[in-house]
Write a protein that holds these residues in place. Sequence first.
Motif, PDB file in Angstrom:
ATOM      1  N   HIS A  96       0.850  -1.194   0.000  1.00  0.00           N
ATOM      2  CA  HIS A  96       0.000   0.000   0.000  1.00  0.00           C
ATOM      3  C   HIS A  96       0.886   1.243   0.000  1.00  0.00           C
ATOM      4  N   HIS A 119       0.120   7.114 -10.136  1.00  0.00           N
ATOM      5  CA  HIS A 119      -0.414   8.453  -9.855  1.00  0.00           C
ATOM      6  C   HIS A 119       0.716   9.411  -9.515  1.00  0.00           C
ATOM      7  N   ASP A 166      -3.902  10.870  -1.750  1.00  0.00           N
ATOM      8  CA  ASP A 166      -4.377   9.600  -2.301  1.00  0.00           C
ATOM      9  C   ASP A 166      -3.754   8.471  -1.506  1.00  0.00           C
ATOM     10  N   MET A 167      -4.438   7.331  -1.486  1.00  0.00           N
ATOM     11  CA  MET A 167      -3.895   6.141  -0.849  1.00  0.00           C
ATOM     12  C   MET A 167      -4.528   4.915  -1.479  1.00  0.00           C
ATOM     13  N   GLY A 168      -3.808   3.794  -1.406  1.00  0.00           N
ATOM     14  CA  GLY A 168      -4.344   2.561  -1.974  1.00  0.00           C
ATOM     15  C   GLY A 168      -3.245   1.572  -2.291  1.00  0.00           C
ATOM     16  N   ASP A 169      -3.568   0.621  -3.176  1.00  0.00           N
ATOM     17  CA  ASP A 169      -2.589  -0.371  -3.603  1.00  0.00           C
ATOM     18  C   ASP A 169      -1.397   0.328  -4.241  1.00  0.00           C
ATOM     19  N   ILE A 189      -0.891   3.827  -6.947  1.00  0.00           N
ATOM     20  CA  ILE A 189      -0.358   4.993  -6.239  1.00  0.00           C
ATOM     21  C   ILE A 189       0.952   5.455  -6.880  1.00  0.00           C
ATOM     22  N   ILE A 249       0.810   5.905  -0.072  1.00  0.00           N
ATOM     23  CA  ILE A 249       0.065   7.156   0.080  1.00  0.00           C
ATOM     24  C   ILE A 249       0.796   8.254  -0.697  1.00  0.00           C
TER      25      ILE A 249
END
Length: 170
Positions: free
Chosen positions: A3, A24, A14-17, A21, A5
């Motif tokens: 994960h 992004h 933003d945050m996630g897998d 990320i 951020i």
Amino acid sequence: CKHGIILKNGLLADMGDIDPIVTHYLRGDSAIDNYKVWDKPVLKKDGFELLEIGVRPKGGDYTDVMRMDTELELVIRYRLTKPMEKFWITMHMKNDQGNKIFSFGAKDQPAQHKEVGEYEQICHIPANFLHWGTYAIDFMAFNQPNNIECLIDESDILFYTISNKAIALG
């Protein structure tokens, strides 16, 4: 890490897998899209209309994360509104510094003619051929009824981002 951020001015943006990320993060606030599709073509001339151009994982979707260890497809879909003699498409791939790293395309044999209709061409990019980062595509379409005629010459028609490959730690 599985994960990630992104912090912007000290705030969580933003945050996630990790793969989306990192993609992004590499794109930043730019308008980088892995594809463009036109219902009403804006790039058209003398019987040629570009309908779609994009890069995606092989067999995947344009919204999928593209990693350097994944085989990719560059897809071009276009329409001919009149028959073309000796028609071909050429593209240049450029790295994030604007240097051309390779060119590719398809040139028909002189005896072949492209009839009126829609066509799709796919260029396969092998896994691990590209490093992570942002790339651009220059697009050119030619017809040669007598002399070579450049129908479309569009620099930086498409930008796309490649994420790093998964690395096993420990």
